[in-house]
Scaffold this motif. Structure first.
Motif, mmCIF file in Angstrom:
data_model
loop_
_atom_site.group_PDB
_atom_site.id
_atom_site.type_symbol
_atom_site.label_atom_id
_atom_site.label_comp_id
_atom_site.label_asym_id
_atom_site.label_seq_id
_atom_site.Cartn_x
_atom_site.Cartn_y
_atom_site.Cartn_z
ATOM 1 N N GLY A 12 -22.810 -0.804 55.553
ATOM 2 C CA GLY A 12 -23.565 0.331 54.997
ATOM 3 C C GLY A 12 -24.908 -0.113 54.463
ATOM 4 N N ALA A 13 -25.604 -0.969 55.233
ATOM 5 C CA ALA A 13 -26.827 -1.615 54.729
ATOM 6 C C ALA A 13 -28.084 -0.765 54.903
ATOM 7 N N ASN A 14 -27.950 0.415 55.512
ATOM 8 C CA ASN A 14 -29.161 1.207 55.772
ATOM 9 C C ASN A 14 -29.543 2.132 54.627
ATOM 10 N N SER A 15 -28.727 2.180 53.573
ATOM 11 C CA SER A 15 -28.959 3.205 52.546
ATOM 12 C C SER A 15 -28.510 2.716 51.173
ATOM 13 N N GLY A 16 -29.112 3.264 50.116
ATOM 14 C CA GLY A 16 -28.627 3.075 48.746
ATOM 15 C C GLY A 16 -28.417 1.626 48.340
ATOM 16 N N VAL A 17 -27.223 1.324 47.850
ATOM 17 C CA VAL A 17 -26.899 -0.009 47.320
ATOM 18 C C VAL A 17 -26.990 -1.073 48.421
ATOM 19 N N GLY A 18 -26.530 -0.735 49.629
ATOM 20 C CA GLY A 18 -26.547 -1.710 50.726
ATOM 21 C C GLY A 18 -27.968 -2.071 51.129
ATOM 22 N N CYS A 38 -24.365 -1.356 60.243
ATOM 23 C CA CYS A 38 -24.599 0.074 60.039
ATOM 24 C C CYS A 38 -23.876 0.873 61.117
ATOM 25 N N ARG A 39 -23.354 2.042 60.725
ATOM 26 C CA ARG A 39 -22.647 2.824 61.759
ATOM 27 C C ARG A 39 -23.635 3.537 62.668
ATOM 28 N N ASN A 40 -24.812 3.849 62.152
ATOM 29 C CA ASN A 40 -25.823 4.544 62.942
ATOM 30 C C ASN A 40 -26.949 3.547 63.254
ATOM 31 N N ASN A 96 -19.565 -2.913 51.305
ATOM 32 C CA ASN A 96 -20.300 -1.941 50.496
ATOM 33 C C ASN A 96 -20.135 -0.504 50.983
ATOM 34 N N ALA A 97 -19.973 -0.310 52.312
ATOM 35 C CA ALA A 97 -19.944 1.060 52.865
ATOM 36 C C ALA A 97 -18.924 1.907 52.117
ATOM 37 N N GLY A 98 -19.324 3.117 51.761
ATOM 38 C CA GLY A 98 -18.394 3.994 51.051
ATOM 39 C C GLY A 98 -18.870 5.431 51.125
ATOM 40 N N GLN A 147 -16.334 -6.676 47.016
ATOM 41 C CA GLN A 147 -15.890 -5.314 47.325
ATOM 42 C C GLN A 147 -16.640 -4.369 46.401
ATOM 43 N N VAL A 148 -17.491 -3.524 46.970
ATOM 44 C CA VAL A 148 -18.250 -2.622 46.116
ATOM 45 C C VAL A 148 -17.341 -1.459 45.713
ATOM 46 N N SER A 149 -16.959 -1.486 44.441
ATOM 47 C CA SER A 149 -16.020 -0.514 43.904
ATOM 48 C C SER A 149 -16.782 0.455 43.005
ATOM 49 N N SER A 150 -16.108 0.976 41.999
ATOM 50 C CA SER A 150 -16.755 1.888 41.044
ATOM 51 C C SER A 150 -15.943 1.891 39.764
ATOM 52 N N GLY A 151 -16.643 2.012 38.644
ATOM 53 C CA GLY A 151 -15.950 2.158 37.356
ATOM 54 C C GLY A 151 -15.006 3.357 37.387
ATOM 55 N N SER A 172 -9.955 12.131 44.571
ATOM 56 C CA SER A 172 -9.576 11.285 45.711
ATOM 57 C C SER A 172 -10.497 10.071 45.795
ATOM 58 N N TYR A 173 -11.778 10.227 45.432
ATOM 59 C CA TYR A 173 -12.696 9.077 45.396
ATOM 60 C C TYR A 173 -12.182 8.058 44.373
ATOM 61 N N ARG A 174 -11.776 8.558 43.202
ATOM 62 C CA ARG A 174 -11.259 7.649 42.167
ATOM 63 C C ARG A 174 -10.028 6.913 42.678
ATOM 64 N N PRO A 203 -21.550 -1.080 41.041
ATOM 65 C CA PRO A 203 -23.021 -1.068 40.970
ATOM 66 C C PRO A 203 -23.580 -0.238 39.828
ATOM 67 N N GLY A 204 -22.739 0.589 39.176
ATOM 68 C CA GLY A 204 -23.266 1.533 38.179
ATOM 69 C C GLY A 204 -23.829 2.755 38.882
ATOM 70 N N LEU A 205 -24.247 3.717 38.101
ATOM 71 C CA LEU A 205 -24.783 4.975 38.648
ATOM 72 C C LEU A 205 -26.218 4.736 39.119
HETATM 73 N N1 LIG Z 1 -24.599 5.149 43.969
HETATM 74 C C1 LIG Z 1 -23.793 5.078 42.952
HETATM 75 O O1 LIG Z 1 -24.095 5.609 41.866
HETATM 76 C C2 LIG Z 1 -22.498 4.325 43.070
HETATM 77 C C3 LIG Z 1 -21.729 4.144 41.919
HETATM 78 C C4 LIG Z 1 -20.537 3.436 42.033
HETATM 79 C C5 LIG Z 1 -20.141 2.918 43.262
HETATM 80 N N2 LIG Z 1 -20.914 3.123 44.371
HETATM 81 C C6 LIG Z 1 -20.459 2.540 45.654
HETATM 82 O O2 LIG Z 1 -21.556 1.900 46.281
HETATM 83 C C7 LIG Z 1 -21.300 1.820 47.689
HETATM 84 C C8 LIG Z 1 -22.545 2.209 48.455
HETATM 85 O O3 LIG Z 1 -22.777 3.586 48.296
HETATM 86 P P1 LIG Z 1 -24.233 4.188 47.979
HETATM 87 O O4 LIG Z 1 -24.193 4.739 46.615
HETATM 88 O O5 LIG Z 1 -25.269 3.232 48.340
HETATM 89 O O6 LIG Z 1 -24.202 5.453 48.980
HETATM 90 P P2 LIG Z 1 -25.039 5.765 50.309
HETATM 91 O O7 LIG Z 1 -26.501 5.770 50.033
HETATM 92 O O8 LIG Z 1 -24.433 7.017 50.837
HETATM 93 O O9 LIG Z 1 -24.704 4.533 51.251
HETATM 94 C C9 LIG Z 1 -23.440 4.388 51.822
HETATM 95 C C10 LIG Z 1 -23.564 3.574 53.078
HETATM 96 O O10 LIG Z 1 -22.264 3.432 53.662
HETATM 97 C C11 LIG Z 1 -22.381 3.816 55.030
HETATM 98 N N3 LIG Z 1 -21.102 4.287 55.553
HETATM 99 C C12 LIG Z 1 -20.381 5.368 55.193
HETATM 100 N N4 LIG Z 1 -19.265 5.454 55.944
HETATM 101 C C13 LIG Z 1 -19.293 4.412 56.793
HETATM 102 C C14 LIG Z 1 -18.447 3.951 57.817
HETATM 103 N N5 LIG Z 1 -17.314 4.613 58.151
HETATM 104 N N6 LIG Z 1 -18.760 2.810 58.476
HETATM 105 C C15 LIG Z 1 -19.901 2.146 58.163
HETATM 106 N N7 LIG Z 1 -20.762 2.547 57.242
HETATM 107 C C16 LIG Z 1 -20.463 3.659 56.557
HETATM 108 C C17 LIG Z 1 -23.453 4.886 55.064
HETATM 109 O O11 LIG Z 1 -23.925 5.076 56.387
HETATM 110 P P3 LIG Z 1 -24.732 6.407 56.807
HETATM 111 O O12 LIG Z 1 -26.107 6.251 56.227
HETATM 112 O O13 LIG Z 1 -24.690 6.369 58.289
HETATM 113 O O14 LIG Z 1 -23.992 7.560 56.210
HETATM 114 C C18 LIG Z 1 -24.465 4.239 54.137
HETATM 115 O O15 LIG Z 1 -25.178 3.241 54.808
HETATM 116 C C19 LIG Z 1 -20.099 2.729 47.961
HETATM 117 O O16 LIG Z 1 -18.942 1.928 48.148
HETATM 118 C C20 LIG Z 1 -19.991 3.549 46.685
HETATM 119 O O17 LIG Z 1 -18.682 3.993 46.445
HETATM 120 C C21 LIG Z 1 -22.091 3.805 44.303
#
Ligand SMILES: NC(=O)c1ccc[n+]([C@@H]2O[C@H](COP(=O)([O-])OP(=O)(O)OC[C@H]3O[C@@H](n4cnc5c(N)ncnc54)[C@H](OP(=O)(O)O)[C@@H]3O)[C@@H](O)[C@H]2O)c1
Length: 258
Positions: A12-18, A38-40, A96-98, A147-151, A172-174, A203-205
């Motif tokens: 999940g390296a194309n977005s957000g935390v990744g 990345c899936r896309n 990280n993907a989630g 393993q990227v989890s969550s509080g 369900s996410y929890r 990673p925090g919010l």
């Molecule tokens: N952001 C927060 O506040 C927060 C807080 C606590 C924990 N987290 C955790 O941080 C991690 C990263 O999430 P994010 O916040 O950065 O969200 P995000 O911006 O939505 O990024 C998630 C990434 O995972 C990818 N992904 C989703 N399903 C996938 C699959 N089946 N196979 C491969 N890649 C997949 C997405 O790809 P696409 O772009 O193609 O959808 C995207 O690249 C997650 O595990 C999330 O639970 C985030």
């Protein structure tokens, strides 16, 4: 590929935390090669080009792209084969993907499968598929699995009636993150003797697409921080600076109760 490079795979390296973690790691040192899984593919290529071309955080390390859908076993197997062919080993795996819940508050079988496939079965199957490549790690401090989890997956927090998220609809996410935490602990116990260092990391919010793509949702209604902060936290772990906390549920500044 320079044999001394530390090979890091981030799902999940194309977005957000990744994305932010990739950028923090490659801008830190030329010793890193990050495989952006990345899936896309087109979203992945766009992210890779942006990180490579950044003038504010110049990339010193190298990058490559890998197609990977963690909810698809065949895709995981193909990705492992590709890493074996291209690199022969792996030093750091960052699961990280989630995703969030399909429908907030819905616990139908379909809705549970949707979120468990990516957030739980994905990371477990990734560890199984990449274990033998991680065993061949040449990194003196590794191999690492994060393993990227969550509080939100913490039982202590979830049962605290004073916690602001006590009555959230993200049930369900929890559940997925609580299960991921147990899977992480089990991996730590099983792999520690082979020298693996396994962590759960929150990673925090932070700003990302996890809650949706509107500006309000991305910014967590104004409360979310910069995803580069957890990126720095992850770099700190893989640099070996938090090895005293191996097998634990860590965040940027400390440790959560499970
Ligand atoms: N952001 C927060 O506040 C927060 C807080 C606590 C924990 N987290 C955790 O941080 C991690 C990263 O999430 P994010 O916040 O950065 O969200 P995000 O911006 O939505 O990024 C998630 C990434 O995972 C990818 N992904 C989703 N399903 C996938 C699959 N089946 N196979 C491969 N890649 C997949 C997405 O790809 P696409 O772009 O193609 O959808 C995207 O690249 C997650 O595990 C999330 O639970 C985030």
């Amino acid at each position: 590929m320079d044999a001394s490079k530390i090979i890091v795979l981030i799902t999940g390296a194309n977005s957000g935390v990744g994305y932010a973690t990739t950028q923090v790691i490659v801008s830190n040192s030329s010793k890193y090669h990050v495989i952006m899984a990345c899936r896309n593919v087109s979203a992945g290529q766009e992210a890779l080009d942006e990180i490579k071309g950044s003038s504010s955080m110049p990339a010193k390390g190298s990058l490559s792209l890998l197609q990977l859908d963690v909810s698809d076993e065949a895709s995981i197997a193909a990705a492992a084969k590709s890493v074996e062919n291209d690199f022969g080993h792996l030093d750091v795996l960052i699961n990280n993907a989630g995703i969030g819940s399909l429908v907030p508050g819905a616990h139908s079988k379909e809705s549970l499968h949707y979120v468990f496939d990516t957030n739980v079965f994905g990371p477990i199957l990734m560890i199984q598929a990449f274990e033998s490549l991680l065993e061949k790690s040449t990194y003196s401090k590794g191999p690492y699995i994060l393993q990227v989890s969550s509080g939100l997956g913490s039982f202590s927090m979830a049962s605290d009636t004073k916690d602001p998220f006590y009555k959230t609809t993200f049930g369900s996410y929890r559940m997925t993150k609580a299960t991921l935490n147990m899977a992480t602990l089990q991996s730590h116990i099983q792999l520690a003797d082979k020298g693996f260092k396994v962590f759960a990391f929150c990673p925090g919010l932070v700003v990302s697409n996890l809650r949706g793509k509107t500006e309000e949702a991305r910014s967590g209604w104004g409360m979310a921080g910069d995803p580069k902060l957890p990126g720095q936290g992850i770099l700190n772990i893989i640099e070996g600076n938090r090895d005293d906390l191996v097998g634990k549920f860590v965040h940027k500044d400390g440790v959560y109760d499970w």
